[in-house]
Design a protein around this motif. Sequence first.
Motif, PDB file in Angstrom:
ATOM      1  N   ILE A  26       0.836  -1.202   0.000  1.00  0.00           N
ATOM      2  CA  ILE A  26       0.000   0.000   0.000  1.00  0.00           C
ATOM      3  C   ILE A  26       0.869   1.249   0.000  1.00  0.00           C
ATOM      4  O   ILE A  26       0.632   2.195  -0.760  1.00  0.00           O
ATOM      5  N   LEU A  27       1.896   1.248   0.845  1.00  0.00           N
ATOM      6  CA  LEU A  27       2.789   2.404   0.919  1.00  0.00           C
ATOM      7  C   LEU A  27       3.595   2.565  -0.365  1.00  0.00           C
ATOM      8  O   LEU A  27       3.894   3.689  -0.780  1.00  0.00           O
ATOM      9  N   VAL A  28       3.946   1.451  -1.002  1.00  0.00           N
ATOM     10  CA  VAL A  28       4.655   1.523  -2.286  1.00  0.00           C
ATOM     11  C   VAL A  28       3.783   2.192  -3.343  1.00  0.00           C
ATOM     12  O   VAL A  28       4.247   3.051  -4.099  1.00  0.00           O
ATOM     13  N   ARG A  29       2.506   1.825  -3.395  1.00  0.00           N
ATOM     14  CA  ARG A  29       1.586   2.447  -4.348  1.00  0.00           C
ATOM     15  C   ARG A  29       1.441   3.946  -4.062  1.00  0.00           C
ATOM     16  O   ARG A  29       1.369   4.760  -4.983  1.00  0.00           O
ATOM     17  N   LEU A  41      12.834   2.589  -3.899  1.00  0.00           N
ATOM     18  CA  LEU A  41      14.161   2.006  -4.094  1.00  0.00           C
ATOM     19  C   LEU A  41      14.898   1.871  -2.768  1.00  0.00           C
ATOM     20  O   LEU A  41      15.480   0.817  -2.477  1.00  0.00           O
ATOM     21  N   TYR A  42      14.854   2.912  -1.942  1.00  0.00           N
ATOM     22  CA  TYR A  42      15.513   2.846  -0.632  1.00  0.00           C
ATOM     23  C   TYR A  42      14.906   1.724   0.218  1.00  0.00           C
ATOM     24  O   TYR A  42      15.643   0.969   0.881  1.00  0.00           O
ATOM     25  N   SER A  43      13.581   1.630   0.209  1.00  0.00           N
ATOM     26  CA  SER A  43      12.911   0.597   0.984  1.00  0.00           C
ATOM     27  C   SER A  43      13.280  -0.797   0.490  1.00  0.00           C
ATOM     28  O   SER A  43      13.483  -1.720   1.293  1.00  0.00           O
ATOM     29  N   SER A  44      13.368  -0.961  -0.814  1.00  0.00           N
ATOM     30  CA  SER A  44      13.707  -2.268  -1.384  1.00  0.00           C
ATOM     31  C   SER A  44      15.146  -2.654  -1.054  1.00  0.00           C
ATOM     32  O   SER A  44      15.439  -3.820  -0.764  1.00  0.00           O
ATOM     33  N   VAL A  84       8.423   0.353   7.907  1.00  0.00           N
ATOM     34  CA  VAL A  84       8.684   1.459   8.835  1.00  0.00           C
ATOM     35  C   VAL A  84       9.464   2.569   8.135  1.00  0.00           C
ATOM     36  O   VAL A  84       9.185   3.761   8.314  1.00  0.00           O
ATOM     37  N   LEU A  85      10.440   2.197   7.307  1.00  0.00           N
ATOM     38  CA  LEU A  85      11.204   3.205   6.562  1.00  0.00           C
ATOM     39  C   LEU A  85      10.302   3.987   5.621  1.00  0.00           C
ATOM     40  O   LEU A  85      10.413   5.224   5.523  1.00  0.00           O
ATOM     41  N   LEU A  86       9.388   3.299   4.925  1.00  0.00           N
ATOM     42  CA  LEU A  86       8.481   3.997   4.020  1.00  0.00           C
ATOM     43  C   LEU A  86       7.555   4.947   4.771  1.00  0.00           C
ATOM     44  O   LEU A  86       7.284   6.058   4.307  1.00  0.00           O
ATOM     45  N   VAL A  87       7.065   4.518   5.929  1.00  0.00           N
ATOM     46  CA  VAL A  87       6.216   5.394   6.738  1.00  0.00           C
ATOM     47  C   VAL A  87       6.986   6.649   7.128  1.00  0.00           C
ATOM     48  O   VAL A  87       6.459   7.771   7.072  1.00  0.00           O
ATOM     49  N   PHE A  88       8.252   6.478   7.497  1.00  0.00           N
ATOM     50  CA  PHE A  88       9.086   7.616   7.890  1.00  0.00           C
ATOM     51  C   PHE A  88       9.348   8.544   6.700  1.00  0.00           C
ATOM     52  O   PHE A  88       9.278   9.776   6.831  1.00  0.00           O
ATOM     53  N   LEU A  89       9.653   7.975   5.533  1.00  0.00           N
ATOM     54  CA  LEU A  89       9.983   8.792   4.369  1.00  0.00           C
ATOM     55  C   LEU A  89       8.762   9.535   3.816  1.00  0.00           C
ATOM     56  O   LEU A  89       8.861  10.702   3.421  1.00  0.00           O
TER      57      LEU A  89
END
Length: 200
Positions: A26-29, A41-44, A84-89
Motif C-alpha cells: 500500500i505504501l509503495v503504491r 528504491l531505498y525501501s527495497s 517502517v522506513l516507508l512510513v518515515f519517508l
Amino acid sequence: LFGSSGLEAVAVVTLCACAAYSLREILVRIAYSAKEELYVLYSSILLLAVVIIEFAVVHQFMDRGMSARRALTVLAIGYAISTVLLVFLLRLPLSVSCWFGLKKAFLDSWRGGKWSLMTSFVHNLRLQAHNFIVAPLLGLAALAEINATRVLVTPALMAIPPVSQIIMPMLAELRAKGISIAGKQTAATVAGLVGLASLY
C-alpha cells in the motif's frame, strides 16, 4: 520466532508476513502515486539487506538450519522494517486519519478504480491457477517442480510490476490531457516490455 516448525506456528508467521507485505505494498503504491520512486528504491534496498543479514545469522547460529517457519519469519521482519522506513519517508498524516475520511477516499477511488481491481484479481488468479489445479491432481512434488521451472522466465516477468506501477500514475495524468498522448505512451511502454522479453 526462530523455533521449531509446526503447522500452527507456520500459520501465525505466514499471517504476519502477509500483513507486513500488504502494508508495504500500500505504501509503495502511495509512493509511486506521489512520484517518489526513490523512496521505493531505498525501501527495497533495505529489505534486501535485512533479509540477507537475517539469512546469514540463521545459517551461522541456528544449528537446525532453515525451516519454513524461519524463512517466513525472516521475510516478515524484512517487510516490517522496510515498511517502517516507508512510513518515515512518506511522512503520512496518520494522526488525522479517520473512518469517514477513509470511507470517502475508498468511494472516490472505487468509481474509477473498480475495473483495475477486478483486472488485477483476474490477472493474479490466472497467474496462480496452476497452484489450485496441479496440487490436487499431481501432488505437491509436481507443483514444486512446476514452480521451480517458472524461475527460468522470472527475470523477464520481474520488469512488469515496477514498470506498471510507475507508468500507471503517469498514464492517468496523461489521460486527462488527451487520449492520443496516453495512447502513445502506452504503446511505447508495451513495445519496451515486448523488446525486453524478446531479448531475454
